[in-house]
Design an enzyme around this catalytic site. Structure first.
Site, PDB file in Angstrom:
ATOM      1  N   ASP A 158     -35.861 -31.721-100.763  1.00 18.89           N
ATOM      2  CA  ASP A 158     -35.652 -31.153 -99.429  1.00 18.89           C
ATOM      3  C   ASP A 158     -36.785 -30.206 -99.042  1.00 18.89           C
ATOM      4  OD1 ASP A 158     -34.322 -30.792 -97.052  1.00 18.89           O
ATOM      5  OD2 ASP A 158     -32.848 -29.378 -97.845  1.00 18.89           O
ATOM      6  N   GLY A 159     -36.995 -30.085 -97.737  1.00 22.47           N
ATOM      7  CA  GLY A 159     -37.961 -29.110 -97.222  1.00 22.47           C
ATOM      8  C   GLY A 159     -39.252 -29.705 -96.686  1.00 22.47           C
ATOM      9  N   ASN A 160     -39.288 -31.015 -96.539  1.00 25.72           N
ATOM     10  CA  ASN A 160     -40.517 -31.647 -96.022  1.00 25.72           C
ATOM     11  C   ASN A 160     -40.839 -31.169 -94.608  1.00 25.72           C
ATOM     12  OD1 ASN A 160     -40.198 -33.120 -98.329  1.00 25.72           O
ATOM     13  ND2 ASN A 160     -39.711 -35.059 -97.317  1.00 25.72           N
ATOM     14  N   ARG A 185     -43.316 -33.085 -88.485  1.00 30.03           N
ATOM     15  CA  ARG A 185     -42.434 -33.258 -89.652  1.00 30.03           C
ATOM     16  C   ARG A 185     -42.867 -34.410 -90.551  1.00 30.03           C
ATOM     17  NH1 ARG A 185     -37.533 -31.068 -89.943  1.00 30.03           N
ATOM     18  NH2 ARG A 185     -36.768 -32.905 -91.005  1.00 30.03           N
ATOM     19  N   HIS A 222     -43.207 -35.532 -94.789  1.00 31.76           N
ATOM     20  CA  HIS A 222     -42.655 -36.699 -95.499  1.00 31.76           C
ATOM     21  C   HIS A 222     -43.771 -37.463 -96.214  1.00 31.76           C
ATOM     22  CE1 HIS A 222     -38.894 -35.794 -93.716  1.00 31.76           C
ATOM     23  NE2 HIS A 222     -39.159 -36.246 -92.514  1.00 31.76           N
ATOM     24  N   TRP A 226     -29.239 -40.604 -90.600  1.00 31.28           N
ATOM     25  CA  TRP A 226     -29.379 -41.467 -89.403  1.00 31.28           C
ATOM     26  C   TRP A 226     -29.284 -40.637 -88.120  1.00 31.28           C
ATOM     27  CZ3 TRP A 226     -31.089 -46.147 -90.524  1.00 31.28           C
ATOM     28  CH2 TRP A 226     -30.724 -46.747 -91.732  1.00 31.28           C
ATOM     29  N   LEU A 261     -38.666 -44.849-118.418  1.00 30.85           N
ATOM     30  CA  LEU A 261     -37.925 -44.050-117.431  1.00 30.85           C
ATOM     31  C   LEU A 261     -37.290 -44.936-116.347  1.00 30.85           C
ATOM     32  CD1 LEU A 261     -37.444 -41.129-116.120  1.00 30.85           C
ATOM     33  CD2 LEU A 261     -39.441 -41.677-114.732  1.00 30.85           C
ATOM     34  N   ARG A 268     -32.352 -28.890-106.500  1.00 36.12           N
ATOM     35  CA  ARG A 268     -32.535 -28.988-105.045  1.00 36.12           C
ATOM     36  C   ARG A 268     -33.652 -28.032-104.641  1.00 36.12           C
ATOM     37  NH1 ARG A 268     -28.573 -29.864-100.018  1.00 36.12           N
ATOM     38  NH2 ARG A 268     -30.207 -29.928 -98.441  1.00 36.12           N
ATOM     39  N   ARG A 316     -26.691 -26.173-101.350  1.00 31.60           N
ATOM     40  CA  ARG A 316     -25.540 -27.047-101.094  1.00 31.60           C
ATOM     41  C   ARG A 316     -25.863 -28.444-101.623  1.00 31.60           C
ATOM     42  NH1 ARG A 316     -27.160 -25.622 -95.690  1.00 31.60           N
ATOM     43  NH2 ARG A 316     -28.765 -27.047 -94.937  1.00 31.60           N
ATOM     44  N   SER A 327     -24.934 -31.356 -99.928  1.00 27.08           N
ATOM     45  CA  SER A 327     -25.184 -32.304 -98.835  1.00 27.08           C
ATOM     46  C   SER A 327     -24.728 -33.727 -99.178  1.00 27.08           C
ATOM     47  CB  SER A 327     -26.663 -32.295 -98.433  1.00 27.08           C
ATOM     48  OG  SER A 327     -27.043 -31.006 -98.009  1.00 27.08           O
TER      49      SER A 327
HETATM   50  C1  IPE Z   1     -30.332 -33.929 -98.035  1.00 29.73           C
HETATM   51  O1  IPE Z   1     -31.184 -33.183 -97.244  1.00 29.73           O
HETATM   52  C2  IPE Z   1     -30.715 -35.372 -98.001  1.00 29.73           C
HETATM   53  C3  IPE Z   1     -31.961 -35.745 -98.679  1.00 29.73           C
HETATM   54  C4  IPE Z   1     -32.752 -34.929 -99.326  1.00 29.73           C
HETATM   55  C5  IPE Z   1     -32.299 -37.129 -98.615  1.00 29.73           C
HETATM   56  P1  IPE Z   1     -30.842 -32.822 -95.741  1.00 29.73           P
HETATM   57  O2  IPE Z   1     -31.998 -32.044 -95.211  1.00 29.73           O
HETATM   58  O3  IPE Z   1     -30.490 -34.059 -95.007  1.00 29.73           O
HETATM   59  O4  IPE Z   1     -29.542 -31.928 -95.875  1.00 29.73           O
HETATM   60  P2  IPE Z   1     -28.922 -30.823 -94.925  1.00 29.73           P
HETATM   61  O5  IPE Z   1     -28.841 -31.416 -93.558  1.00 29.73           O
HETATM   62  O6  IPE Z   1     -29.844 -29.656 -94.954  1.00 29.73           O
HETATM   63  O7  IPE Z   1     -27.603 -30.516 -95.523  1.00 29.73           O
HETATM   64  C1  IPE Z   2     -36.149 -33.851 -96.965  1.00 35.11           C
HETATM   65  O1  IPE Z   2     -36.825 -32.998 -96.118  1.00 35.11           O
HETATM   66  C2  IPE Z   2     -36.328 -35.309 -96.626  1.00 35.11           C
HETATM   67  C3  IPE Z   2     -35.124 -35.962 -96.126  1.00 35.11           C
HETATM   68  C4  IPE Z   2     -33.964 -35.380 -95.936  1.00 35.11           C
HETATM   69  C5  IPE Z   2     -35.225 -37.370 -95.839  1.00 35.11           C
HETATM   70  P1  IPE Z   2     -36.261 -32.630 -94.693  1.00 35.11           P
HETATM   71  O2  IPE Z   2     -36.765 -33.628 -93.704  1.00 35.11           O
HETATM   72  O3  IPE Z   2     -34.787 -32.468 -94.706  1.00 35.11           O
HETATM   73  O4  IPE Z   2     -36.979 -31.247 -94.447  1.00 35.11           O
HETATM   74  P2  IPE Z   2     -36.327 -29.935 -93.812  1.00 35.11           P
HETATM   75  O5  IPE Z   2     -35.076 -29.642 -94.580  1.00 35.11           O
HETATM   76  O6  IPE Z   2     -36.056 -30.249 -92.383  1.00 35.11           O
HETATM   77  O7  IPE Z   2     -37.373 -28.897 -93.996  1.00 35.11           O
HETATM   78 MG    MG Z   3     -33.574 -30.912 -95.119  1.00 35.75          MG
END
Ligand code: IPE
Ligand code: IPE
Ligand code: MG
Length: 263
Positions: A35-37, A48, A52, A84, A146, A203, A209, A211
């Site tokens: 998470d956090g891309n 954004r 990714h 989605w 792996l 995470r 969380r 998610s």
């Molecule tokens: C969880 O991240 C899903 C993936 C990493 C693929 P999200 O960014 O979608 O989760 P929320 O919306 O912060 O809970």
């Molecule tokens: C995780 O990064 C990738 C996916 C959920 C697919 P995010 O796209 O959720 O990045 P943030 O949480 O918005 O920074």
């Molecule tokens: Mg996210």
């Protein structure tokens, strides 16, 4: 097949000597909510999707490090059943990533004896994406290093619903007797049926969380949260998580007798 790996001592696994001592036990199955891309990109004034794109490099780094550390299964949450909801352009971009990753790294994955797998409701994944994923699965199916398991259009609740539906169908068709249903039986109906439960969940990005990730399987998993955004996560961060895992005492609801704390 995994039970016997329950804990692997680093000293005995090739390439791990550098970490021996500080790293006592290596988790068999590590699952990561990458998470956090988006925030990584925003912080740099980039769109954004730049985050990714950068994320793929981390997937490669972490896969190689997981292999080097002797981790047996690495499950990566790549796209959730809730993702989605994002703008169509972002979803389309995300759906191109597995292909891009595999186009660039499949040869290396094969060379490194890595077995690619996927779990989730794959029926909704675009055909072009599934073509690349299925090709990788097929090309690596005989590898026994792996296991690199991608969670694509995966949702924990959806998985449980799917499992219950299949159980009902099997009971109705006399394939399964309802009085034999227990936790082990239900586990066999989950998408992760061929894998042990994760020992360690990581995470990134500071969110604390789940998610909707692997709700059934994470019942006794050790959780590790870090503020680092996924594109910045590196080998050292994975080592830190594994080291933290090694320092945890897993009790599964039981107690640890004095003198037997350290394996
Ligand atoms: C969880 O991240 C899903 C993936 C990493 C693929 P999200 O960014 O979608 O989760 P929320 O919306 O912060 O809970
Ligand atoms: C995780 O990064 C990738 C996916 C959920 C697919 P995010 O796209 O959720 O990045 P943030 O949480 O918005 O920074
Ligand atoms: Mg996210």
């Amino acid at each position: 097949m995994f039970e016997k790996f329950s804990f692997i001592r680093t000293g005995k696994v090739g390439g791990q000597e550098r970490l021996a001592g500080s790293l006592q036990r290596v988790p068999v199955h590590v699952a990561i909510i990458m998470d956090g891309n988006g925030r990584w990109a925003k912080r740099r004034g980039l769109p954004r999707i730049a985050g990714h794109r950068e994320a793929l490099k981390t997937v490669k780094k972490v896969t190689n490090e997981a292999r080097r550390l002797g981790i047996k299964v690495l499950t990566l949450f790549a796209f959730s059943t809730e993702n989605w909801k994002r703008p169509k352009t972002e979803v389309e971009f995300l759906m191109k990533l597995p292909e891009q990753f595999l186009n660039s790294y499949l040869a290396e994955l094969i060379e490194n004896n890595i077995q690619v797998r996927a779990m989730g409701d794959l029926s909704l994944i675009p055909a072009h994406t599934m073509k690349a994923v299925n090709y990788a699965i097929d090309r690596t199916k005989n590898n026994n290093g792996l296991i690199l398991n991608f969670a694509l259009n995966y949702g924990g609740r959806s998985e449980i619903v799917q499992a219950v539906k299949t159980v009902v169908r099997d009971v109705q068709s006399d394939k399964l007797r309802s009085d034999t249903i227990d936790e082990d039986v239900l586990s066999k109906y989950m998408m992760s049926r061929a894998l042990p439960d994760p020992d360690l969940l990581i995470r990134t990005s500071g969110e604390i969380r789940l998610s909707n990730f692997m709700l059934w399987q994470l019942a006794y998993t050790e959780l590790f949260f870090t503020d680092v955004y996924w594109p910045d996560f590196n080998e050292g961060n994975l080592q830190e998580a594994v080291r933290e895992f090694a320092s945890r005492q897993r009790r599964y609801g039981g107690i640890v007798e004095k003198g037997s704390e350290k394996r």
